[in-house]
Scaffold this motif. Structure first.
Motif, PDB file in Angstrom:
ATOM      1  N   ALA A   1      85.833 -14.394 -70.266  1.00 17.20           N
ATOM      2  CA  ALA A   1      86.877 -15.283 -69.839  1.00 17.20           C
ATOM      3  C   ALA A   1      86.305 -15.969 -69.032  1.00 17.20           C
ATOM      4  O   ALA A   1      84.920 -15.793 -68.668  1.00 17.20           O
ATOM      5  N   TRP A   2      86.522 -17.907 -69.047  1.00 19.11           N
ATOM      6  CA  TRP A   2      86.187 -19.034 -68.295  1.00 19.11           C
ATOM      7  C   TRP A   2      87.384 -19.386 -67.845  1.00 19.11           C
ATOM      8  O   TRP A   2      88.273 -19.228 -67.779  1.00 19.11           O
ATOM      9  N   HIS A   3      86.468 -20.642 -66.727  1.00 17.41           N
ATOM     10  CA  HIS A   3      87.708 -21.484 -66.162  1.00 17.41           C
ATOM     11  C   HIS A   3      87.211 -22.637 -66.167  1.00 17.41           C
ATOM     12  O   HIS A   3      86.311 -23.758 -66.206  1.00 17.41           O
ATOM     13  N   ALA A   4      88.640 -23.386 -66.718  1.00 20.61           N
ATOM     14  CA  ALA A   4      88.040 -24.786 -67.482  1.00 20.61           C
ATOM     15  C   ALA A   4      88.408 -25.027 -65.874  1.00 20.61           C
ATOM     16  O   ALA A   4      89.557 -26.650 -66.015  1.00 20.61           O
ATOM     17  N   VAL A   5      87.978 -25.823 -65.040  1.00 23.55           N
ATOM     18  CA  VAL A   5      87.959 -25.747 -63.521  1.00 23.55           C
ATOM     19  C   VAL A   5      87.108 -27.275 -63.541  1.00 23.55           C
ATOM     20  O   VAL A   5      86.345 -26.948 -63.360  1.00 23.55           O
ATOM     21  N   ALA A   6      87.699 -28.835 -63.190  1.00 27.79           N
ATOM     22  CA  ALA A   6      87.287 -29.213 -62.995  1.00 27.79           C
ATOM     23  C   ALA A   6      86.904 -29.951 -61.860  1.00 27.79           C
ATOM     24  O   ALA A   6      86.088 -29.934 -60.591  1.00 27.79           O
ATOM     25  N   ASP A   7      88.184 -29.546 -60.395  1.00 25.37           N
ATOM     26  CA  ASP A   7      88.580 -30.422 -59.300  1.00 25.37           C
ATOM     27  C   ASP A   7      88.469 -29.062 -58.373  1.00 25.37           C
ATOM     28  O   ASP A   7      89.731 -28.301 -58.864  1.00 25.37           O
ATOM     29  N   GLU A   8      87.834 -28.601 -57.910  1.00 19.80           N
ATOM     30  CA  GLU A   8      87.831 -26.578 -57.515  1.00 19.80           C
ATOM     31  C   GLU A   8      89.137 -27.039 -56.231  1.00 19.80           C
ATOM     32  O   GLU A   8      90.046 -25.080 -56.586  1.00 19.80           O
ATOM     33  N   GLY A   9      89.331 -27.892 -56.151  1.00 17.84           N
ATOM     34  CA  GLY A   9      90.823 -27.107 -55.249  1.00 17.84           C
ATOM     35  C   GLY A   9      91.235 -29.020 -54.764  1.00 17.84           C
ATOM     36  O   GLY A   9      90.947 -29.389 -53.396  1.00 17.84           O
ATOM     37  N   ASP A  10      92.249 -29.871 -54.984  1.00 15.30           N
ATOM     38  CA  ASP A  10      93.309 -31.123 -54.153  1.00 15.30           C
ATOM     39  C   ASP A  10      93.806 -30.629 -52.962  1.00 15.30           C
ATOM     40  O   ASP A  10      94.840 -30.075 -54.347  1.00 15.30           O
ATOM     41  N   LYS A  11      94.118 -31.100 -52.691  1.00 14.25           N
ATOM     42  CA  LYS A  11      94.778 -30.868 -51.500  1.00 14.25           C
ATOM     43  C   LYS A  11      96.492 -31.332 -51.499  1.00 14.25           C
ATOM     44  O   LYS A  11      96.079 -32.126 -52.354  1.00 14.25           O
ATOM     45  N   VAL A  12      97.338 -30.188 -51.482  1.00 16.53           N
ATOM     46  CA  VAL A  12      98.446 -31.084 -52.287  1.00 16.53           C
ATOM     47  C   VAL A  12      99.394 -32.587 -51.593  1.00 16.53           C
ATOM     48  O   VAL A  12     100.156 -32.908 -52.199  1.00 16.53           O
ATOM     49  N   ARG A  13      99.150 -32.006 -50.006  1.00 15.96           N
ATOM     50  CA  ARG A  13      99.425 -33.688 -49.477  1.00 15.96           C
ATOM     51  C   ARG A  13      98.669 -34.869 -49.696  1.00 15.96           C
ATOM     52  O   ARG A  13      99.025 -35.602 -49.886  1.00 15.96           O
ATOM     53  N   ASP A  14      97.347 -34.326 -50.775  1.00 14.70           N
ATOM     54  CA  ASP A  14      97.255 -35.391 -50.734  1.00 14.70           C
ATOM     55  C   ASP A  14      97.650 -36.593 -52.485  1.00 14.70           C
ATOM     56  O   ASP A  14      97.389 -37.528 -52.663  1.00 14.70           O
TER      57      ASP A  14
ATOM     58  N   GLU B   1      80.650 -29.442 -68.670  1.00 11.99           N
ATOM     59  CA  GLU B   1      80.420 -30.313 -67.810  1.00 11.99           C
ATOM     60  C   GLU B   1      81.695 -31.247 -67.944  1.00 11.99           C
ATOM     61  O   GLU B   1      81.507 -31.791 -69.100  1.00 11.99           O
ATOM     62  N   PRO B   2      82.120 -30.999 -67.572  1.00 10.66           N
ATOM     63  CA  PRO B   2      82.874 -32.446 -67.155  1.00 10.66           C
ATOM     64  C   PRO B   2      82.605 -33.615 -66.941  1.00 10.66           C
ATOM     65  O   PRO B   2      81.787 -32.947 -66.223  1.00 10.66           O
ATOM     66  N   LYS B   3      83.649 -34.227 -67.729  1.00  9.95           N
ATOM     67  CA  LYS B   3      82.917 -35.855 -67.963  1.00  9.95           C
ATOM     68  C   LYS B   3      84.642 -36.725 -67.462  1.00  9.95           C
ATOM     69  O   LYS B   3      83.886 -38.089 -67.095  1.00  9.95           O
ATOM     70  N   GLN B   4      85.592 -36.699 -67.144  1.00 12.85           N
ATOM     71  CA  GLN B   4      86.159 -38.050 -67.174  1.00 12.85           C
ATOM     72  C   GLN B   4      86.888 -37.742 -65.858  1.00 12.85           C
ATOM     73  O   GLN B   4      86.784 -36.902 -64.957  1.00 12.85           O
ATOM     74  N   PRO B   5      88.060 -38.736 -65.798  1.00  8.50           N
ATOM     75  CA  PRO B   5      88.293 -38.786 -63.822  1.00  8.50           C
ATOM     76  C   PRO B   5      89.284 -37.328 -63.725  1.00  8.50           C
ATOM     77  O   PRO B   5      89.848 -36.617 -64.532  1.00  8.50           O
TER      78      PRO B   5
END
Length: 293
Positions: A219-232, A278-282
Motif C-alpha cells: 500500500a502506498w500514499h499519494a500524498v503531496a500536502d500532508e495536511g492543509d487546514k480547512v479554514r485556509d 516525488e510530487p512536482k505539481q502545485p
C-alpha cells in the motif's frame, strides 16, 4: 504493457492515461457512455464499453490486458445510501477483476483513501478503517491486497481527501461547489482540521510506478500536502469567489459532515523513499488560485 483501466476519463484517470501512454504502455479504457468512449479514444486509448456492474465486460477487459488499474467510482456523495450503493458496485467489480487475475502474476493496482489516525498523520503501515460509512470499501480493498497469496501482484494507492487539478476536485472542490450555491465559503467547525491533498498529475505518476514495480500486497500514499487546514482552504475559496468565510455546522454537508469535520493528515514518507516518487505539481492552496469567480 497493455493496461486495462477503469475510470480512465475521470479526474485521476484522465491524468493516468497519458502518463501510461507517455511511458510506453498501451491502454484499454472502460467507458460507460459514448461520450466517455470518445474521450478515451481522443486521449489515445482503446475503449471498451461497459460499467462497473457489467461483470462480463470486466472479465473481457482483464483477458485483453497485462495489468489492471482500477479508478472508477460512482462519485455520488449526495446521501449515505448513494455512497453505500457506489461502494457495493465497486466491491463487486473488484472481486470480479481479482478473480480473473488469480495465478497470473499480473499487476492489479486499486485505489482507496488514506486512513484516519487520531493524533497524528497516518502512514502506509496503518490499516484501513473497517467501521463507518466506508468500511465496506476498506474490506474490498483489503481483499484485493490479499490476492498477493494467490498469484496477483496486487497493490493499493491510497488517495488523500483532495485530488486537485486547475482548482477543482476532491473535498476542496465540494467546498467550492457548496460555496457557489450558498454564497458562503463554509468552514466545518473551527476549521483547524487538516486535509491531505495531491495534484492529479503527481498521483498519475505514482499509479504508473505502482503498476510497473510495486510489490504484491503493498500500500502506498499519494500524498503531496500532508495536511492543509480547512479554514485556509475555505479562505482561498472565499477570496476567489468573493463570498464571506463563515463557520457552519457539519449538518450543512449532509452525510459527509462528520467526515469533513475530522482531522485527517497523512504522510507519504515511505512511498517517497521506497518508490522514489516525488510530487512536482502545485500544492492545493496554490492550485485553488485557479478557481474562477
Amino acid at each position: 504493457m497493455r493496461v486495462f483501466i477503469t475510470g480512465g476519463t475521470g479526474l485521476i484517470g484522465s491524468a493516468v492515461v497519458p502518463e501510461l501512454l507517455g511511458n510506453g504502455h498501451t491502454v484499454l479504457a472502460l467507458a460507460r457512455s459514448d461520450a466517455s468512449a470518445l474521450d478515451a479514444e481522443a486521449a489515445g486509448a482503446d475503449a471498451l464499453r461497459g460499467s462497473l456492474t457489467d461483470l462480463d465486460v470486466l472479465r473481457a477487459g482483464v483477458a485483453q490486458s497485462d495489468g489492471v488499474i482500477h479508478l472508477a467510482f460512482a462519485n455520488d456523495f449526495s446521501s449515505l445510501e448513494a455512497l453505500r450503493k457506489g461502494i457495493a458496485d465497486e466491491s463487486g467489480a473488484l472481486a470480479t477483476l481479482g478473480e480473473e487475475l488469480v495465478g497470473s502474476d499480473r499487476p492489479f493496482v486499486t485505489v482507496s483513501g488514506t486512513p484516519l489516525v487520531p493524533g497524528r498523520a497516518s502512514t502506509e503501515a496503518d490499516p484501513l478503517p473497517t467501521e463507518g460509512p466506508i468500511g465496506d470499501r476498506s474490506r474490498a480493498v483489503t481483499a484485493v491486497l490479499g490476492l498477493a497469496s494467490r498469484g496477483v501482484r496486487s497493490t493499493a494507492v491510497r488517495m488523500p481527501r483532495t485530488v486537485h487539478n486547475q482548482g477543482t476536485g476532491g473535498f476542496a472542490g465540494l467546498l467550492t461547489d457548496i460555496a457557489r450555491r450558498n454564497g458562503v465559503s463554509g468552514v466545518p467547525g473551527d476549521g483547524a482540521q487538516r486535509w491531505p491533498a495531491v495534484h492529479a498529475l503527481d498521483a498519475a505518476v505514482l499509479f504508473r510506478i505502482a503498476l510497473e514495480r510495486a510489490g504484491a500486497g503493498s500500500a502506498w500514499h499519494a500524498v503531496a500536502d500532508e495536511g492543509d487546514k480547512v479554514r485556509d482552504i475555505a479562505a482561498v475559496i472565499g477570496r476567489r469567489l468573493g463570498v464571506p468565510v463563515e463557520s457552519v455546522p457539519e449538518e450543512t454537508y449532509g452525510g459527509l459532515g462528520p467526515i469533513f469535520s475530522m482531522d485527517q493528515p497523512s504522510s507519504s514518507t515511505h512511498t517517497r523513499q521506497a518508490l522514489g516518487w516525488e510530487p512536482k505539481q502545485p500544492s492545493l492552496l496554490e492550485d485553488l488560485e485557479n478557481i474562477e469567480p
